[in-house]
Design a protein around this motif. Structure first.
Motif, short mmCIF file in Angstrom:
data_model
loop_
_atom_site.label_atom_id
_atom_site.label_comp_id
_atom_site.label_asym_id
_atom_site.label_seq_id
_atom_site.Cartn_x
_atom_site.Cartn_y
_atom_site.Cartn_z
N SER A 3 -5.01 -0.07 15.73
CA SER A 3 -4.52 -1.43 15.88
C SER A 3 -3.47 -1.53 16.98
N PRO A 4 -3.44 -2.65 17.74
CA PRO A 4 -2.41 -2.83 18.76
C PRO A 4 -1.06 -3.22 18.19
N HIS A 5 -1.02 -3.72 16.94
CA HIS A 5 0.27 -4.07 16.35
C HIS A 5 0.81 -2.88 15.56
N PRO A 6 2.12 -2.85 15.29
CA PRO A 6 2.70 -1.68 14.63
C PRO A 6 2.23 -1.55 13.18
N ILE A 7 1.92 -0.35 12.80
CA ILE A 7 1.62 0.01 11.42
C ILE A 7 2.37 1.30 11.14
N GLY A 8 3.10 1.32 10.03
CA GLY A 8 3.92 2.49 9.79
C GLY A 8 4.04 2.84 8.32
N ALA A 9 4.81 3.88 8.07
CA ALA A 9 5.13 4.33 6.72
C ALA A 9 6.62 4.14 6.49
N SER A 54 0.82 -1.22 0.00
CA SER A 54 0.00 0.00 0.00
C SER A 54 0.85 1.26 0.00
N GLU A 55 0.29 2.30 -0.60
CA GLU A 55 0.92 3.61 -0.65
C GLU A 55 -0.14 4.68 -0.36
N PRO A 56 0.28 5.91 -0.09
CA PRO A 56 -0.71 6.95 0.19
C PRO A 56 -1.75 7.11 -0.92
N GLY A 57 -1.34 6.91 -2.18
CA GLY A 57 -2.27 7.06 -3.28
C GLY A 57 -2.62 5.76 -3.97
N ALA A 58 -2.25 4.64 -3.37
CA ALA A 58 -2.50 3.33 -4.00
C ALA A 58 -2.75 2.31 -2.91
N GLY A 59 -3.95 2.38 -2.35
CA GLY A 59 -4.32 1.40 -1.34
C GLY A 59 -5.13 0.28 -1.98
N GLU A 108 7.36 6.14 -1.38
CA GLU A 108 6.83 5.93 -0.03
C GLU A 108 5.85 4.76 -0.02
N LYS A 109 5.87 4.01 1.06
CA LYS A 109 4.84 3.02 1.37
C LYS A 109 4.13 3.46 2.65
N CYS A 110 2.87 3.13 2.77
CA CYS A 110 2.10 3.61 3.92
C CYS A 110 1.15 2.52 4.40
N TRP A 111 0.83 2.55 5.69
CA TRP A 111 -0.08 1.58 6.33
C TRP A 111 0.47 0.16 6.22
N ILE A 112 1.76 0.04 6.48
CA ILE A 112 2.44 -1.25 6.37
C ILE A 112 2.53 -1.87 7.77
N ALA A 125 -1.94 0.89 -9.10
CA ALA A 125 -1.58 2.28 -9.34
C ALA A 125 -0.38 2.72 -8.51
N LEU A 126 0.34 1.78 -7.93
CA LEU A 126 1.44 2.17 -7.04
C LEU A 126 2.50 2.97 -7.79
N GLU A 127 3.18 3.85 -7.05
CA GLU A 127 4.11 4.81 -7.65
C GLU A 127 5.53 4.70 -7.12
N LEU A 128 5.80 3.83 -6.16
CA LEU A 128 7.18 3.66 -5.71
C LEU A 128 8.03 3.28 -6.93
#
Length: 402
Positions: free
Chosen positions: A222-228, A118-123, A173-177, A128-131
């Protein structure tokens, strides 16, 4: 064994998993820090042999594991699932060297894996991912210079630069990982061919301490880690490719087709826990001169909860069995299983909260915990709307092929 019944050995194994989750995993989960990887919990999953089964069992066994663990300890279930999601592409598409390097550590619970799609503009629209993976013929340099970035910046590293010449540089960038930024390696999907949609994506195995790779945690429910994750010209080589260049979308979809039914199993486990709690509560709670269960409005709601939970379980088992049998309609079945089970769990947990009343919303109550946990599965690994789109697409494709 059919999709509609489990053998005695499977039922016994599920009971054993629920007991292990309650007795050995739940205490470790309670000691974890919300928003961070619970490495002690992951290590215990490894010592119990459960992580190893991620790579030796079929889809149905994965579903049985996830449902059983979710019933007694959602944190343990999620830790196991994330190890599988992040490492399955290595197991299924990796080279012998990649598998030898990482899978034993994943199995032992000493290396944390993550799936970075996932990415900010491609969930939901993953194609449509842009990395960007931009061609670069320069050779990677080993460095302990803090300016090089990386999770272990400032300390010597054995993997801070790739072995051999860097063929690409990852930028974006990747997001909500999930498990970011604390994972030890990431399965990363990047665009190697511009403007090619799903056909121009490549999957890479990227160790967390590559120069230029940094991350930050996100404050999520969420109780588990989620990051960018931020990629600043992160070097990757041909030896880091998972599968084939420009065919990484197959890696992503192959992984999701396996794990989507088991997301449904996770949801079924939560629904069953909420249903059992409701049965106990309504059978024992005095109200209006009798027990809550004596009220037809209540008993009919409980019956509806049980009906939907069992229907979801059967569809999950059917989808997993189809995957194990290499059936042609796996994408449709996987989407149906995830959709029905996650929507069902939301309904069952919400109804359980309603029948328990205010006590269910107190911090520390089982249903308060489930109420927070049950929402996210309707979004990740393809939101409910995406699953409906997949189902319709598959149905029309089948109709046109007749």
């Amino acid at each position: 064994m059919t999709a509609f019944s489990l053998e005695p050995a499977q039922l016994a194994w599920c009971a054993e998993l629920r007991a292990l989750a309650a007795e050995r995993l739940h205490p470790l989960a309670d000691k974890g820090e919300p928003g961070h990887v619970n490495r002690a919990l992951v290590a215990e999953l490894g010592s119990l042999g459960l992580l190893g089964r991620l790579f030796t069992s079929g889809a149905l066994d994965l579903c049985l594991m996830r449902e059983s663990l979710a019933y007694a300890c959602t944190e343990a279930e999620t830790a196991l699932a994330l190890q599988g999601l992040g490492a399955h592409p290595v197991h299924a598409y990796g080279t012998e060297a990649q598998r030898a390097r990482w899978l034993p550590r994943v199995t032992a619970g000493t290396a944390i894996a993550a799936f970075a799609l996932s990415e900010p503009g491609a969930g939901s629209d993953a194609a449509a991912l842009e990395l960007r993976a931009e061609a670069d013929a320069s050779r990677g340099r080993r460095s302990s210079d803090p300016s090089q970035g990386g999770r272990f910046a400032g300390t010597p590293s054995l993997t801070a630069a790739p072995d051999g010449p860097a063929r690409w540089r990852l930028t974006g960038e990747k997001c909500w990982i999930s498990n970011a930024p604390e994972a030890d390696f990431y399965t990363v999907f990047a665009r190697t061919t511009p403007d090619a949609g799903a056909r121009g994506v490549t999957a890479f195995l990227v160790p967390a301490d590559r120069p230029g790779l940094t991350g930050r945690g996100l404050d999520m429910l969420s109780p588990h880690p989620i990051g960018a994750l931020d990629f600043d010209a992160v070097p990757v080589t041909a030896g880091d490719v998972l599968g084939e260049v420009d065919r990484g979308f197959r890696v992503a979809m192959g992984t999701l087709n396996l794990f989507r039914p088991s997301v449904g199993a996770f949801a079924v486990g939560m629904a069953q826990a909420a249903l059992d709690a409701t049965l106990a509560h309504t059978a024992g709670r005095d109200a209006f001169g009798g027990k809550l269960r004596d009220l037809q409005a209540v008993s009919h709601q409980v019956a509806e909860m049980a009906l939907r939970t069992e229907a979801a379980r059967l569809m999950v088992h059917a989808a997993a069995s189809a995957y194990d049998a290499d059936a042609p309609d796996v994408p449709r079945r996987s989407a149906m299983a995830k959709l029905l089970a996650t929507e069902t769990a939301q309904y069952v947990v919400d109804t359980a909260v309603q029948l328990h009343g205010a006590r269910a919303l107190q911090r520390g109550h089982l249903l308060e915990h489930l109420y927070r946990e049950v929402r996210a599965p309707r979004i990740y690994e393809g939101a409910s709307e995406v699953q409906r789109g997949i189902i319709a697409k598959e149905l029309y494709a089948r109709q046109e092929a007749r």
